[in-house]
Write an enzyme that holds these catalytic residues in place. Sequence first.
Site, PDB file in Angstrom:
ATOM      1  N   GLY A  13       0.778  -1.142   0.070  1.00  0.00           N
ATOM      2  CA  GLY A  13       0.018  -0.080   0.002  1.00  0.00           C
ATOM      3  C   GLY A  13       0.879   1.212  -0.058  1.00  0.00           C
ATOM      4  N   ILE A  37      -2.192  -9.034   0.452  1.00  0.00           N
ATOM      5  CA  ILE A  37      -3.004  -9.780  -0.230  1.00  0.00           C
ATOM      6  C   ILE A  37      -2.705  -9.853  -1.760  1.00  0.00           C
ATOM      7  CG2 ILE A  37      -4.729  -8.290  -0.565  1.00  0.00           C
ATOM      8  CD1 ILE A  37      -6.650 -10.328   0.463  1.00  0.00           C
ATOM      9  N   ARG A  38      -2.212  -8.744  -2.143  1.00  0.00           N
ATOM     10  CA  ARG A  38      -1.843  -8.629  -3.701  1.00  0.00           C
ATOM     11  C   ARG A  38      -0.396  -9.068  -3.997  1.00  0.00           C
ATOM     12  NH1 ARG A  38      -3.120  -2.206  -2.825  1.00  0.00           N
ATOM     13  NH2 ARG A  38      -2.117  -2.891  -1.126  1.00  0.00           N
ATOM     14  N   ASN A  54      -3.348 -12.869   3.679  1.00  0.00           N
ATOM     15  CA  ASN A  54      -4.668 -12.002   3.821  1.00  0.00           C
ATOM     16  C   ASN A  54      -4.623 -11.629   5.294  1.00  0.00           C
ATOM     17  OD1 ASN A  54      -7.346 -11.345   4.201  1.00  0.00           O
ATOM     18  ND2 ASN A  54      -8.136 -13.053   3.272  1.00  0.00           N
ATOM     19  N   TYR A 144     -14.685   4.418   8.211  1.00  0.00           N
ATOM     20  CA  TYR A 144     -13.252   4.454   8.494  1.00  0.00           C
ATOM     21  C   TYR A 144     -12.932   4.958   9.704  1.00  0.00           C
ATOM     22  CZ  TYR A 144      -8.450   5.836   7.296  1.00  0.00           C
ATOM     23  OH  TYR A 144      -7.152   6.044   7.280  1.00  0.00           O
ATOM     24  N   LYS A 148     -11.262   3.382  12.980  1.00  0.00           N
ATOM     25  CA  LYS A 148      -9.776   4.014  13.771  1.00  0.00           C
ATOM     26  C   LYS A 148     -10.166   4.282  15.199  1.00  0.00           C
ATOM     27  CE  LYS A 148      -6.965   3.179  10.062  1.00  0.00           C
ATOM     28  NZ  LYS A 148      -6.196   2.322  10.309  1.00  0.00           N
TER      29      LYS A 148
HETATM   30  C1  AKB Z   1      -8.203   9.128   3.855  1.00  0.00           C
HETATM   31  O1  AKB Z   1      -8.171  10.119   2.994  1.00  0.00           O
HETATM   32  O2  AKB Z   1      -8.935   8.266   3.964  1.00  0.00           O
HETATM   33  C2  AKB Z   1      -6.709   8.788   4.372  1.00  0.00           C
HETATM   34  C3  AKB Z   1      -6.583   9.418   5.625  1.00  0.00           C
HETATM   35  C4  AKB Z   1      -6.715  10.776   6.140  1.00  0.00           C
HETATM   36  O3  AKB Z   1      -6.529   8.677   6.636  1.00  0.00           O
HETATM   37  N1  AKB Z   1      -5.591   9.540   3.544  1.00  0.00           N
END
Ligand code: AKB
Length: 319
Positions: A13, A37-38, A54, A144, A148
């Site tokens: 990544g 995984i890639r 994975n 996301y 987090k």
């Molecule tokens: C995103 O834009 O999702 C990421 C981040 C700020 O965690 N680059």
Amino acid sequence: MKKEKVLIVGAGGQIGVELTLALRKLYGNDNVVASDIREEHALLKGTGPFVILNAMDATAMHELVKKDGITQIYLLAALLSATGEKDPKKAWDINMNSLLQVLELGVQEKLTKIYWPSSIAVFGPTTPRQETPQKTIVEPRTVYGISKYAGELWCQYYNQRWGLDVRSLRYPGLISWKSEPGGGTTDYAVEIYHEALKHGKYTSFLSENTYLPMMYMDDAIRGTIELMEAPAEQIKSRMSYNLSAMSFSPKEIAAAIQKHIPDFKIDYAPDFRQQIADGWPQSIDDSAARKDWDWKHQFDLEKMTADMLTHLKESLQVA
Ligand code: AKB
């Protein structure tokens, strides 16, 4: 050379590629096992061991840790803010399950250290948007961001309950020329350089005055390694540290590019990512990181733009 054996999960990544290369310099190529995984990223080929893994496969990860005598894990695999919104359940599963599994593995195998990245996405529209403090109102609105923030709490829990040495940074948008970004709201700030060099124009998916905290990858990698190398007693936050370097809008990054490519043109077509960006901080207070383990950024917008364009011209082979 230090006697550590590191496993990077998600090495292909945006952060993974550069972090793997940097850690191989520090620990020796054979002591840093890259996994993804890639298939192996082109820039990692020939630089050290690589395995297909994975991040959700607990058994395979456990076997690898035992077989290779792994002492540290950097867990970088995740679905980011924009991709996460397209499949929230999948984002939650990947982001949370992989972390819980690595934390468990850390306790069972007595790993010396674990690194797990957090993000400015933990903050939300109710958070103060200027100079966002380390501790403040945190009500993320993306899956996301929710994953987090929950992950930060799990890191702190494993540290307090089991003494696991887990460390974490809340990255702003990261800008790199070596590796591609993957599904974030801040990705425009990488795409813009590529399009400026290839086509002389760019359509931004964020509006012209959308300010977001950003950082050049060189600073992010150095900061990550400095955090991981700092003595444990200096790490006062066992959730995740705010980390900051610069803050700019699409209009400002375009102006910085125009100093090198005067004919460069930008226009704006905001999409669903605008709403995500509007809920995030515009600038970050990272004084805790500066005080606790002496964090300092080196790149501002001008310096980063000059460096990005020089390297990208070469790698894209444009005049
Ligand atoms: C995103 O834009 O999702 C990421 C981040 C700020 O965690 N680059």
